[in-house]
Design an enzyme around this catalytic site. Structure first.
Site, PDB file in Angstrom:
ATOM      1  N   LYS A  35       0.828  -1.217   0.000  1.00  0.00           N
ATOM      2  CA  LYS A  35       0.000   0.000   0.000  1.00  0.00           C
ATOM      3  C   LYS A  35       0.863   1.268   0.000  1.00  0.00           C
ATOM      4  O   LYS A  35       0.592   2.202  -0.738  1.00  0.00           O
ATOM      5  CB  LYS A  35      -0.940   0.031   1.214  1.00  0.00           C
ATOM      6  CG  LYS A  35      -1.935  -1.114   1.268  1.00  0.00           C
ATOM      7  CD  LYS A  35      -2.958  -0.924   2.362  1.00  0.00           C
ATOM      8  CE  LYS A  35      -2.375  -0.932   3.767  1.00  0.00           C
ATOM      9  NZ  LYS A  35      -1.796  -2.228   4.171  1.00  0.00           N
ATOM     10  N   ARG A  56      -9.523   0.664   8.871  1.00  0.00           N
ATOM     11  CA  ARG A  56      -9.126  -0.701   9.216  1.00  0.00           C
ATOM     12  C   ARG A  56     -10.197  -1.422  10.026  1.00  0.00           C
ATOM     13  O   ARG A  56     -10.046  -2.613  10.290  1.00  0.00           O
ATOM     14  CB  ARG A  56      -7.839  -0.671  10.044  1.00  0.00           C
ATOM     15  CG  ARG A  56      -6.555  -0.859   9.219  1.00  0.00           C
ATOM     16  CD  ARG A  56      -5.401  -0.580  10.143  1.00  0.00           C
ATOM     17  NE  ARG A  56      -4.206  -1.306   9.875  1.00  0.00           N
ATOM     18  CZ  ARG A  56      -3.089  -0.732   9.391  1.00  0.00           C
ATOM     19  NH1 ARG A  56      -3.086   0.547   9.070  1.00  0.00           N
ATOM     20  NH2 ARG A  56      -1.997  -1.435   9.245  1.00  0.00           N
ATOM     21  N   ARG A  87      12.203  -5.880   5.007  1.00  0.00           N
ATOM     22  CA  ARG A  87      11.926  -4.489   4.654  1.00  0.00           C
ATOM     23  C   ARG A  87      12.763  -3.529   5.503  1.00  0.00           C
ATOM     24  O   ARG A  87      12.984  -3.749   6.679  1.00  0.00           O
ATOM     25  CB  ARG A  87      10.435  -4.236   4.904  1.00  0.00           C
ATOM     26  CG  ARG A  87       9.967  -2.896   4.440  1.00  0.00           C
ATOM     27  CD  ARG A  87       8.483  -2.925   4.242  1.00  0.00           C
ATOM     28  NE  ARG A  87       7.754  -2.657   5.475  1.00  0.00           N
ATOM     29  CZ  ARG A  87       6.482  -2.303   5.493  1.00  0.00           C
ATOM     30  NH1 ARG A  87       5.805  -2.179   4.372  1.00  0.00           N
ATOM     31  NH2 ARG A  87       5.876  -2.079   6.634  1.00  0.00           N
ATOM     32  N   ARG A  98      11.604  -1.449  11.020  1.00  0.00           N
ATOM     33  CA  ARG A  98      10.536  -1.074  11.949  1.00  0.00           C
ATOM     34  C   ARG A  98      10.313  -2.190  12.961  1.00  0.00           C
ATOM     35  O   ARG A  98      10.374  -3.370  12.614  1.00  0.00           O
ATOM     36  CB  ARG A  98       9.248  -0.824  11.164  1.00  0.00           C
ATOM     37  CG  ARG A  98       9.204   0.575  10.600  1.00  0.00           C
ATOM     38  CD  ARG A  98       8.105   0.758   9.599  1.00  0.00           C
ATOM     39  NE  ARG A  98       6.870   0.056   9.940  1.00  0.00           N
ATOM     40  CZ  ARG A  98       5.765   0.136   9.206  1.00  0.00           C
ATOM     41  NH1 ARG A  98       5.729   0.866   8.110  1.00  0.00           N
ATOM     42  NH2 ARG A  98       4.671  -0.523   9.548  1.00  0.00           N
ATOM     43  N   ARG A 157      -0.120  -8.752  13.185  1.00  0.00           N
ATOM     44  CA  ARG A 157      -0.744  -7.742  12.331  1.00  0.00           C
ATOM     45  C   ARG A 157      -1.619  -8.404  11.269  1.00  0.00           C
ATOM     46  O   ARG A 157      -2.701  -7.915  10.956  1.00  0.00           O
ATOM     47  CB  ARG A 157       0.343  -6.888  11.647  1.00  0.00           C
ATOM     48  CG  ARG A 157       1.064  -5.959  12.621  1.00  0.00           C
ATOM     49  CD  ARG A 157       2.326  -5.382  12.030  1.00  0.00           C
ATOM     50  NE  ARG A 157       2.077  -4.483  10.919  1.00  0.00           N
ATOM     51  CZ  ARG A 157       3.001  -4.139  10.026  1.00  0.00           C
ATOM     52  NH1 ARG A 157       4.216  -4.632  10.099  1.00  0.00           N
ATOM     53  NH2 ARG A 157       2.708  -3.313   9.062  1.00  0.00           N
TER      54      ARG A 157
HETATM   55  P1  AMP Z   1       0.902   0.629   8.889  1.00  0.00           P
HETATM   56  O1  AMP Z   1       2.123   1.448   8.696  1.00  0.00           O
HETATM   57  O2  AMP Z   1      -0.283   1.127   8.090  1.00  0.00           O
HETATM   58  O3  AMP Z   1       1.126  -0.843   8.671  1.00  0.00           O
HETATM   59  O4  AMP Z   1       0.473   0.791  10.415  1.00  0.00           O
HETATM   60  C1  AMP Z   1       1.341   0.443  11.466  1.00  0.00           C
HETATM   61  C2  AMP Z   1       0.552   0.300  12.757  1.00  0.00           C
HETATM   62  O5  AMP Z   1      -0.089   1.551  13.063  1.00  0.00           O
HETATM   63  C3  AMP Z   1      -0.568  -0.713  12.742  1.00  0.00           C
HETATM   64  O6  AMP Z   1      -0.104  -2.030  13.000  1.00  0.00           O
HETATM   65  C4  AMP Z   1      -1.446  -0.193  13.877  1.00  0.00           C
HETATM   66  O7  AMP Z   1      -0.848  -0.466  15.144  1.00  0.00           O
HETATM   67  C5  AMP Z   1      -1.357   1.317  13.674  1.00  0.00           C
HETATM   68  N1  AMP Z   1      -2.396   1.807  12.730  1.00  0.00           N
HETATM   69  C6  AMP Z   1      -2.173   2.384  11.513  1.00  0.00           C
HETATM   70  N2  AMP Z   1      -3.332   2.706  10.921  1.00  0.00           N
HETATM   71  C7  AMP Z   1      -4.317   2.340  11.778  1.00  0.00           C
HETATM   72  C8  AMP Z   1      -5.725   2.375  11.732  1.00  0.00           C
HETATM   73  N3  AMP Z   1      -6.382   2.849  10.664  1.00  0.00           N
HETATM   74  N4  AMP Z   1      -6.412   1.915  12.809  1.00  0.00           N
HETATM   75  C9  AMP Z   1      -5.784   1.435  13.899  1.00  0.00           C
HETATM   76  N5  AMP Z   1      -4.445   1.329  13.997  1.00  0.00           N
HETATM   77  C10 AMP Z   1      -3.704   1.776  12.951  1.00  0.00           C
END
Ligand code: AMP
Length: 243
Positions: free
Chosen positions: A23, A98, A136, A169, A180
């Site tokens: 994404k 989400r 990554r 990360r 996740r």
């Molecule tokens: P991402 O970089 O989009 O994979 O997000 C990393 C982490 O941020 C996720 O595993 C969640 O802990 C938190 N996070 C990001 N976006 C959301 C969302 N829309 N709702 C809840 N938690 C989020």
């Protein structure tokens, strides 16, 4: 549908898919054909964590554990971001919504502002995702993502763009990745039914055997031919070379 000022609807592209489905990469590439900022709730949360403010303190442990942060928190961040002037012509959402609650809130926000939502669903095999995420690396300064296997930096461990030392990360460790993916499976994937039931167009694309640029060109072509976004010559040229 038109926005409150009477202008035509503007696209809100929702990039949808499991963690590691690409994404973030697609959001950056889609900036070539969608006029609007890349809005990543994950990036926003990480920047609050870096600042060490209240939002950062509330989210830090949850991110580390691969768990979702509360809906109200991300809903508030996105609501604010959609009101910024650079979102007026369109927006690319990455990692949001989400949960069903987030999706409902988002649809209300978009409708009130005259945005027309469209979902781009990136389909990728889970085992590939675990391999991809654990290899990554990210630049802590500009956010550029690298893959040790498919898109390594020119100098190992160093960002091509600004020379910063790349990081892994914390939530890209395998046990956290599996957590996740499980959150995605139970809370997020069901949103596809919600989108389809509420008439939001869903453009499904598989990344198998294609480069990120080819996938992006294909997505742009789909968005354009369906009228979600206006056409442009660069995208047409790229789409014509997609296998
Ligand atoms: P991402 O970089 O989009 O994979 O997000 C990393 C982490 O941020 C996720 O595993 C969640 O802990 C938190 N996070 C990001 N976006 C959301 C969302 N829309 N709702 C809840 N938690 C989020």
């Amino acid at each position: 549908m038109s926005n409150p000022s009477g202008a035509p609807p503007v696209p809100a592209i929702i990039l949808f898919g499991s963690p590691g489905s690409g994404k973030g990469t697609q959001a950056k590439l889609l900036g070539r054909c969608v006029n609007g900022p890349h809005v990543s709730t994950g990036d926003m949360l990480r920047s609050h964590i870096e600042t060490g403010d209240n939002i950062g303190r509330e989210s830090q442990g949850l991110l580390k554990a691969g768990k979702l942060v509360p809906d109200e928190l991300v809903n508030g961040l996105v609501e604010q971001r959609l009101s910024d002037p650079d979102s007026r012509a369109g927006v690319i959402l990455d990692g949001y919504p989400r949960t069903l609650n987030q999706a409902r809130v988002l649809m209300g926000l978009l409708a009130a502002r005259g945005f027309r939502p469209a979902v781009v669903y990136l389909v990728v095999d889970y085992e590939k995702i675990v391999r991809r995420l654990s290899g990554r690396r990210q630049c802590p300064v500009c956010g550029t993502l690298y893959s040790l296997k498919t898109n390594p930096p020119k100098v190992p461990g160093i960002c091509d763009l600004d020379g910063a030392t790349l990081i892994t990360r914390e939530d890209d460790r395998e046990s956290v990745i599996r957590q996740r993916l499980s959150e995605y499976e139970s809370l997020t994937r069901p949103l596809l039914d919600y989108f389809r039931q509420t008439g939001v167009p869903v453009f499904e694309t598989s990344g198998a055997g294609a480069t990120p640029e080819q996938i992006s060109a294909r997505i742009c072509g789909d968005l354009k031919s369906s009228g979600v976004i206006a056409g442009n010559a660069e995208v047409e040229a790229q789409a014509s070379v997609t296998p």
